[in-house]
Motif scaffolding. Structure first.
Motif, short mmCIF file in Angstrom:
data_model
loop_
_atom_site.label_atom_id
_atom_site.label_comp_id
_atom_site.label_asym_id
_atom_site.label_seq_id
_atom_site.Cartn_x
_atom_site.Cartn_y
_atom_site.Cartn_z
N PHE B 5 15.96 14.96 26.08
CA PHE B 5 15.80 13.81 25.22
C PHE B 5 17.11 13.16 24.80
N LEU B 10 18.84 8.40 29.64
CA LEU B 10 18.03 7.88 28.54
C LEU B 10 18.92 7.07 27.58
N LEU B 109 12.15 11.53 34.00
CA LEU B 109 11.60 11.55 32.64
C LEU B 109 12.37 10.61 31.71
N SER B 110 13.70 10.55 31.90
CA SER B 110 14.49 9.63 31.06
C SER B 110 14.10 8.19 31.32
N PHE B 113 10.67 7.61 29.64
CA PHE B 113 10.71 7.55 28.18
C PHE B 113 11.47 6.32 27.69
N SER B 114 12.55 5.97 28.40
CA SER B 114 13.31 4.81 27.93
C SER B 114 12.51 3.52 28.10
N ALA B 117 9.90 3.53 25.42
CA ALA B 117 10.46 3.45 24.06
C ALA B 117 10.36 2.03 23.53
N THR B 152 -0.27 5.43 22.90
CA THR B 152 0.83 6.23 23.47
C THR B 152 0.35 6.95 24.73
N LEU B 156 1.64 6.51 28.62
CA LEU B 156 2.09 7.63 29.46
C LEU B 156 1.36 7.64 30.80
#
Lengths: 314, 282
Positions: B5, B10, B109-110, B113-114, B117, B152, B156
């Motif tokens: 994380f 990210l 994954l980064s 998630f980014s 975000a 959310t 995903l």
């Protein structure tokens, strides 16, 4: 340090690299020469773990690229022939990002980044957006990026391509410094005189195959590339031309400058044969004023090799 | 976990995204539109209903905003995630990134998630607007929490599919079109199939047979399941047709959980070439 064993890359029926066997020892600067599409970039991409070979393998610092690619990535710095940059980053942020990507702590990055910017002459541009840098500066920044984790091996694919003469000179100076630092470098370039100046050894690749390897002079000897000789005579041009044409190891005799009396020819004999030729010319009463051997450069050697390869192909 | 994380990819993505003023203009525009719709809805209701705004009307407004928000998630997520890897490939920054010490899972994954975000920020920034409904009643705080949880989760699901498409398809435009097609199939497509299957239910019911398929497809449909959070009766009818008591959420989270894990695992596997040694044929 770098070793390839039967390295082969095929795309369907097309073979980009075929049975390539290279052995580059630590601290060597090895230049790879070849025409466009010869397989240089493919070889470099395989070494950088960006592509899997169809057959064979390669070892960098003892790590097998097919079995331990993550370890290979830790010891190499790779600069591709075409690359993009994150335009919205400042030069220093760009290096921080890649430093962090190699697991360097903030303190380590803050120590190494100013040194790298100094090395590539970009200290004054540390706060400039990458977008605003010239092509040459971007190339140098990319080189600094490749050095951020202090790799033992540098894989540089055409690092000077598209640069103006001044930027090329700057890049060459940086590479000389890296050589002095003891880095093992494998580099490709189209600018052959530069390679000849920098490289300890070169390898000539054609159609994915290594057709010659060694130092420039070793390749010359191995391929029995003939020397070019210019003889200056004070008169009797016709007799001099007839004399040299009559010699077995002499080929392609031509008059270069009739007035001054310069005759050029190829000579495929050894140094002692060359001594014997001079002696024979003196004994034959040829009015010799000068006898000059023209040094062949890497470009000439490359062209000779390509000619031979084409003849063999036919 | 911390490295996942707080990793450089990210960090870089978030930094670059929020460096541009476009991101902030986007959030401001979205909140303004949502605010205007909410206030417009209240204004219209007040003018037609003699100056009163009842809890049932507040509930309708909540459903309207929630469905709008869900549509936003379904429309924007493919655009944000469908180009995360392919655009790096097109900008020729991917080969350099792949030769760093970053693991494939960390990069994938980064990137996911980014991208999410930003959308999460948009969705959660709208939370104060949701609070208007509490002034008039009709909605429980749990429903609001459930709707944000489902946003959310939807992000995903579609985001993972987008990252996979972006990894295996070289061109960003094709990767995005593929992600949009899958997202629309999972929402509109499955809803149409559910409706078609429901139309056959009468025949089965007459023969006294149980008919499971509308329940299965409805359980896999994101808008239907989202709606069922506020109107539970919608799934009761499907359960009745299927003839058994089984929570549709098990199917929903089971199927989409597998889609998320499968898509990300495949994307991680496909990001870098599989290095393999084969002996040179003699």
């Amino acid at each position: 340090m770098i070793e390839t064993v039967n390295l082969t890359k095929k795309y369907g029926s097309f073979t980009a690299v075929e049975d390539l066997n290279l052995s580059i020892s630590e601290g060597t600067v090895y230049g790879v020469v070849g025409q466009n599409g010869a397989g240089k970039s493919t070889t470099f991409q395989i070494l950088a773990t960006l592509m899997s070979p169809t057959y064979g393998s390669a070892y960098i610092s003892g790590f097998d690229i097919t079995k331990e690619p993550a370890k290979v990535r830790q010891v190499i710095g790779y600069m591709p022939d075409f690359f993009g940059v994150y335009d919205q980053f400042k030069a220093e942020e760009y290096l921080h990002f890649y430093g962090a990507s190699y697991g360097l702590s903030v303190a380590e990055r803050e120590e190494v980044i100013p040194q790298l910017l100094e090395l590539v002459n970009l200290t004054g541009k540390r706060d400039s957006y990458v977008d605003l840098l010239s092509r040459g500066m971007k190339q140098r920044l990319c080189l600094a990026r490749a050095l951020i984790h202090n790799p033992k091996v540098l894989i540089l694919d055409e690092p000077a391509s598209g640069l103006d003469p001044r930027a090329r000179v700057e890049m060459r100076e940086i590479l000389k410094e890296l050589k002095a630092m003891g880095k093992t470098i494998i580099i490709s370039s189209h600018i052959l005189p530069e390679l000849a100046e920098m490289c300890d050894e070169i390898g000539v690749i054609n159609c994915g195959q290594l057709v010659a390897t060694g130092t420039v002079s070793e390749i010359q000897t191995k391929l029995q590339v003939h020397k070019e000789i210019i003889v200056t005579v004070s008169g009797e041009m016709e007799r001099a031309v007839r004399f040299f044409e009559g010699e077995l190891e002499v080929l392609n005799v031509s008059v270069v400058e009739n007035g001054v009396g310069k005759i050029q020819f190829g000579f495929r004999g050894s140094d002692s044969s060359q001594q014997a030729l001079i002696k024979k010319a003196v004994l034959a009463d040829i009015p010799l004023l000068g006898f000059q051997t023209l040094e062949k450069n890497l470009e000439d050697v490359f062209m000779e090799i390509m000619k031979e390869v084409e003849v063999e192909g036919e | 976990m911390k490295s996942l994380f707080m990793n450089p990819v990210l960090n870089k993505e978030i930094r670059l995204r929020f460096r541009s003023s476009k991101s902030f203009i986007g959030i401001a525009s979205y909140l303004s539109i949502l605010g205007l719709i909410s206030l417009g809805f209240i204004g219209l209701t007040l003018s037609f209903d003699g100056g009163t705004f009842r809890p049932e009307e507040s509930r309708s407004m909540f459903l309207l905003i929630s469905m709008l928000q869900l549509s936003l998630v379904i429309f924007i997520t493919p655009g944000l995630t469908g180009g995360v890897i392919s655009s790096e490939r097109e900008r020729q920054t991917l080969p350099i990134l792949l030769t760093t010490a970053q693991s494939s899972s960390s990069i994938i994954l980064s990137k996911l998630f980014s991208s999410l975000a930003y959308l999460l920020l948009i969705v959660f920034a709208s939370a104060p607007l949701y609070m208007i409904v509490f002034l008039y009643g009709g909605i429980s705080p749990m429903s609001v929490l459930a709707s944000f949880g489902l946003y959310t989760f939807t992000m995903l699901v579609i985001g993972s599919i987008g990252v996979l498409a972006s990894t295996v398809i070289r061109k960003t435009i094709i990767a995005m079109v593929t992600t949009y097609s899958i997202a629309f199939f999972l929402t509109g497509g499955l809803a149409v199939i559910t409706l078609m299957l429901t139309s056959f239910s009468y025949t089965f019911q007459q023969q006294g047979q149980e008919y499971i398929w509308p329940f299965i497809f409805a359980s896999m449909n994101i808008p239907i399941m989202f709606f069922s959070v506020f109107e539970e009766s919608i799934m009761t009818e499907f359960k009745h047709m299927a003839g058994f008591e089984f929570s549709p959420w098990i199917i929903f989270f089971g199927v989409y959980g597998a889609v998320i894990v499968g898509s990300l695992a495949l994307a991680i596997r496909k990001l870098r070439p599989k290095m393999q040694a084969r002996e040179y044929p003699k």
